[in-house]
Motif scaffolding. Structure first.
Motif, short mmCIF file in Angstrom:
data_model
loop_
_atom_site.label_atom_id
_atom_site.label_comp_id
_atom_site.label_asym_id
_atom_site.label_seq_id
_atom_site.Cartn_x
_atom_site.Cartn_y
_atom_site.Cartn_z
N LYS A 443 -38.15 23.87 -36.20
CA LYS A 443 -38.00 25.33 -36.03
C LYS A 443 -36.58 25.84 -36.27
O LYS A 443 -36.35 26.79 -37.00
N TYR A 444 -35.61 25.17 -35.63
CA TYR A 444 -34.25 25.74 -35.63
C TYR A 444 -33.36 25.21 -36.74
O TYR A 444 -32.44 25.87 -37.17
N LEU A 445 -33.64 23.97 -37.18
CA LEU A 445 -32.78 23.39 -38.20
C LEU A 445 -33.37 23.66 -39.59
O LEU A 445 -32.69 24.15 -40.48
N LEU A 446 -34.67 23.37 -39.74
CA LEU A 446 -35.30 23.58 -41.05
C LEU A 446 -35.86 24.99 -41.20
O LEU A 446 -36.25 25.40 -42.29
N LYS A 447 -35.92 25.71 -40.10
CA LYS A 447 -36.44 27.09 -40.08
C LYS A 447 -37.82 27.18 -40.71
O LYS A 447 -38.11 28.10 -41.49
N GLU A 448 -38.67 26.21 -40.37
CA GLU A 448 -40.04 26.23 -40.89
C GLU A 448 -40.92 27.04 -39.94
O GLU A 448 -40.76 26.97 -38.72
N ASP A 449 -41.86 27.76 -40.53
CA ASP A 449 -42.75 28.63 -39.75
C ASP A 449 -43.91 27.81 -39.18
O ASP A 449 -44.51 27.01 -39.90
N MET A 450 -44.23 28.03 -37.89
CA MET A 450 -45.31 27.26 -37.26
C MET A 450 -46.66 27.60 -37.90
O MET A 450 -47.61 26.83 -37.82
N ALA A 451 -46.73 28.78 -38.53
CA ALA A 451 -48.00 29.18 -39.17
C ALA A 451 -48.32 28.28 -40.36
O ALA A 451 -49.46 28.22 -40.83
N GLY A 452 -47.31 27.55 -40.85
CA GLY A 452 -47.54 26.69 -42.02
C GLY A 452 -48.08 25.32 -41.67
O GLY A 452 -48.28 24.48 -42.55
N ILE A 453 -48.36 25.06 -40.36
CA ILE A 453 -48.80 23.72 -39.95
C ILE A 453 -50.13 23.29 -40.61
O ILE A 453 -50.23 22.18 -41.13
N PRO A 454 -51.18 24.17 -40.62
CA PRO A 454 -52.44 23.73 -41.26
C PRO A 454 -52.22 23.32 -42.72
O PRO A 454 -52.75 22.30 -43.18
N GLU A 455 -51.41 24.08 -43.45
CA GLU A 455 -51.15 23.75 -44.86
C GLU A 455 -50.39 22.43 -44.96
O GLU A 455 -50.68 21.59 -45.83
N ALA A 456 -49.43 22.21 -44.03
CA ALA A 456 -48.67 20.94 -44.04
C ALA A 456 -49.60 19.77 -43.77
O ALA A 456 -49.47 18.69 -44.39
N LYS A 457 -50.59 19.97 -42.87
CA LYS A 457 -51.55 18.89 -42.57
C LYS A 457 -52.41 18.59 -43.79
O LYS A 457 -52.70 17.45 -44.12
N GLN A 458 -52.80 19.67 -44.46
CA GLN A 458 -53.62 19.54 -45.68
C GLN A 458 -52.83 18.75 -46.74
O GLN A 458 -53.38 17.87 -47.41
N HIS A 459 -51.57 19.07 -46.85
CA HIS A 459 -50.69 18.40 -47.82
C HIS A 459 -50.62 16.90 -47.51
O HIS A 459 -50.69 16.07 -48.41
N LEU A 460 -50.52 16.56 -46.21
CA LEU A 460 -50.45 15.13 -45.84
C LEU A 460 -51.76 14.42 -46.19
O LEU A 460 -51.75 13.26 -46.59
N LYS A 461 -52.88 15.13 -46.04
CA LYS A 461 -54.18 14.52 -46.40
C LYS A 461 -54.20 14.22 -47.89
O LYS A 461 -54.65 13.16 -48.32
N ARG A 462 -53.69 15.18 -48.68
CA ARG A 462 -53.66 14.96 -50.14
C ARG A 462 -52.78 13.75 -50.46
O ARG A 462 -53.13 12.91 -51.28
#
Ligand SMILES: CCCCCCCCCCCCCCCCCCCCCC(=O)SCCNC(=O)CCNC(=O)[C@H](O)C(C)(C)COP(=O)(O)OP(=O)(O)OC[C@H]1O[C@@H](n2cnc3c(N)ncnc32)[C@H](O)[C@@H]1OP(=O)(O)O
Ligand SMILES: NC(=O)C1=CN([C@@H]2O[C@H](COP(=O)(O)OP(=O)(O)OC[C@H]3O[C@@H](n4cnc5c(N)ncnc54)[C@H](OP(=O)(O)O)[C@@H]3O)[C@@H](O)[C@H]2O)C=CC1
Length: 515
Positions: A443-462
């Protein structure tokens, strides 16, 4: 009422390194718990095209200072940025500013340092030794001064295994080194550096040890204390859990692991991971500032701010928890799926580096080249491996730091101070802390949005599917090549196929019988 908070009320406090990781958390806590303090002087240099005022503005407007603005709405007026470069004579401070500092300062917190492991000896001595000496000379001209708190590192004596809360002598006098650097040229300095630092692993820890010696030598008329934190990590509780803002120490490795760049590390899994939350260090600093000024101990006391002997956690446990958190809260656009393999064996570590780090980077760069893009992964990977190799020394050893002074101080505090300035690391729940830490990095260092978690999970599955596909294809190609060239491989292959065939026929026959 907290005695420590009351003590800082009305005080003029000088902080060096206030724009750094530790310095920001220190200022935040001071303003939040003692909003009636008089002023905080901070020695700042312009950096990255920003003026002093812009730098201060940016700090005060960061998320870290949100609570401060509620408690101390006039915080802008209580902070006085003074132009200073600690590598210059008299810190390049103007006469008027120097006069004000000398006549008003009550407490000094000296946090500024170069923390780079690979800095030049000249620069590291200038910052970590000469500047400390110069600051203490300034301090000796301050009539209202009550205490100086010098921040060192628990690793300043990492050439020893058991480290007590005392100042150890260095083989060469700091003054001799300072003097010789004045006339030696840079090439010679770099040549003699490895011989000077002897069994210290890097210039940083060596110059921090010299800095402590300087404190001992210059402390005659001053009331000084030294604090030695181990590996300073994200906030544990205050002002909120998980705050972190630079890539030093564990932070860079956590990112590299979360993005799937770093999947193996040369580290002893059972070695103690001596992390200490930054807010714990700051609470100890403020308590030490109070104790030193009020009780004026006769000698310079050293306080260890470490976790290993009171609440140990090892690298394996830490790695497992970091990975478990990435399962729940993955980072965005990972290169590969996060994985943690700790090995202290040289051969295995080199094998993992080749297979798990360099090979995927080369393959990815080939893919970038083929698709007309600029290759960059090998460079990124080499940078990460260089950083990991610089930290290796600390990942493969355990140290014992005694904490008598720190525990003594804890027992001196009132119950209210123990609560407000808590530095009792025994209360730390590692699993919870690491989860918040990893979340904070996202959150604070990479400033990634928590709303992007489902997409990040999908990416890991791929990525997992690509991984399986790649491994299967690789296996089939290698096998096909072997069969084409080796009689033995062909025999093994026919044996496996006929075994499978017989097994299936038997299985079919027995299931038909049952019916
Ligand atoms: C299997 C996977 C596991 C997963 C599980 C994970 C579990 C948890 C694991 C936790 C393990 C904890 C181990 C801690 C041990 C610490 C011991 C400390 C002991 C002492 C503590 C102290 O008392 S005190 C503070 C210590 N003092 C530092 O900690 C500074 C170090 N540091 C440097 O000494 C310089 O950094 C150094 C490296 C020379 C490079 O130097 P360099 O010149 O090559 O590189 P630069 O730093 O200039 O950076 C150039 C570009 O690399 C980027 N980058 C830099 N580091 C990066 C990084 N780690 N990860 C990604 N990216 C990084 C940067 O963002 C720049 O990117 P860009 O170019 O885009 O701006
Ligand atoms: N982080 C850690 O893991 C640990 C840190 N420590 C010690 O804690 C202290 C603070 O470390 P940390 O906050 O992490 O380090 P940072 O690198 O985050 O901060 C260093 C600070 O020193 C300042 N500084 C460096 N050079 C100069 C200069 N020439 N003139 C003026 N200011 C300068 C920096 O200013 P600028 O912003 O302008 O660069 C910055 O404010 C250091 O003494 C370090 O040795 C000890 C143990 C562990």
């Amino acid at each position: 009422m907290s005695m420590i908070a009351a003590f800082y009320g009305g005080k003029s406090i000088l902080i060096t390194g206030a724009t750094g990781f530790l310095g920001k958390v220190l200022m935040e806590k001071l303003f939040r718990t003692s909003p009636d303090l008089k002023v905080i002087y901070i020695l700042v240099r312009p950096k990255a095209g920003q003026t002093l005022q812009q730098r201060v503005f940016q700090i005060l407007n960061s998320k870290l200072f949100e609570k401060v603005k509620e408690v101390c709405p006039n915080v802008h007026e209580k902070i006085r940025a003074i132009y200073a470069d600690l590598s210059q004579n008299d810190f390049a401070i103007s006469k008027e500013d120097m006069q004000e500092l000398l006549s008003c300062t009550n407490i000094i917190f000296h946090c500024a340092a170069t923390v780079r492991f690979d800095d030049t000896l000249r620069h590291a001595v200038q910052l970590n030794v000469t500047a400390t000496r110069q600051l203490l000379l300034m301090a000796s001209q301050m009539p209202k001064l009550e205490a100086v708190i010098h921040i060192s590192t628990a690793y300043s004596n990492c050439n020893l295994k058991h480290i007590d809360e005392v100042i150890y002598p260095c083989p060469v006098e700091p003054k001799k080194i300072i003097d010789s650097l004045e006339w030696l040229d840079d090439a010679i300095i770099e040549e003699i550096a490895p011989k000077l630092i002897r069994d210290w692993p890097n210039i940083y820890t060596y110059t921090k040890a010299l800095g402590e010696m300087v404190v001992q030598q210059e402390s005659r008329s001053l009331t000084i204390a030294i604090i030695r934190p181990s590996i300073v990590g994200a906030t544990w509780q205050e002002p909120f859990p998980g705050w972190v803002d630079n890539i030093n120490g564990p932070n860079g490795l956590i990112i590299a692991a979360g993005k799937g760049f770093l999947r193996a590390l040369k580290a002893a899994p059972k070695a103690v991971a001596d992390l200490i939350p930054v807010d714990t260090v700051v609470n100890l600093m403020l308590a030490v500032g109070w104790y030193t000024a009020v009780h004026r101990p006769k000698s310079t006391l050293v306080y260890h701010s470490t976790s290993g002997n009171l609440n140990p956690c090892n690298w394996h446990k830490m790695g497992v928890q970091v990975l478990a958190t990435f399962e729940k809260i993955p980072l965005e656009r990972a290169f590969r799926r996060p994985y943690a393999n700790f090995t202290s064996n040289n051969f295995t570590s080199q094998y993992w580096n080749a297979v798990s780090h360099q090979a995927p980077a080369i393959i990815y760069d080939c893919y970038l080249r083929l698709t007309g893009r600029k290759p960059r992964m090998t460079k990124v990977m080499n940078q990460i491996l260089r950083t990991a190799s610089m930290l290796e020394y600390f990942l493969n050893r355990s140290w014992e730091w005694s904490t008598y002074n720190t525990e003594m101080l804890m027992s001196e505090l009132s119950p209210e101070d123990q609560r407000v300035f808590n530095f009792d690391v025994r209360q730390l729940n590692w699993l919870e802390y690491i989860e918040n830490y990893v979340l904070g990095v996202k959150k604070y260092l990479l400033k990634e949005d928590m709303a992007g978690i489902p997409e990040a999970k999908q990416h890991l599955k791929r990525l997992r599917n690509i991984h399986y596909l790649f491994n299967t294809a690789l296996f089939l190609i290698v096998w096909r090549l072997l069969i084409a060239r080796s009689q033995m491989a062909r025999n093994v292959w026919f044996f496996i196929v006929s075994f499978c065939y017989k097994f299936l026929s038997y299985f079919r026959a027995s299931s038909t019988l049952k019916v």
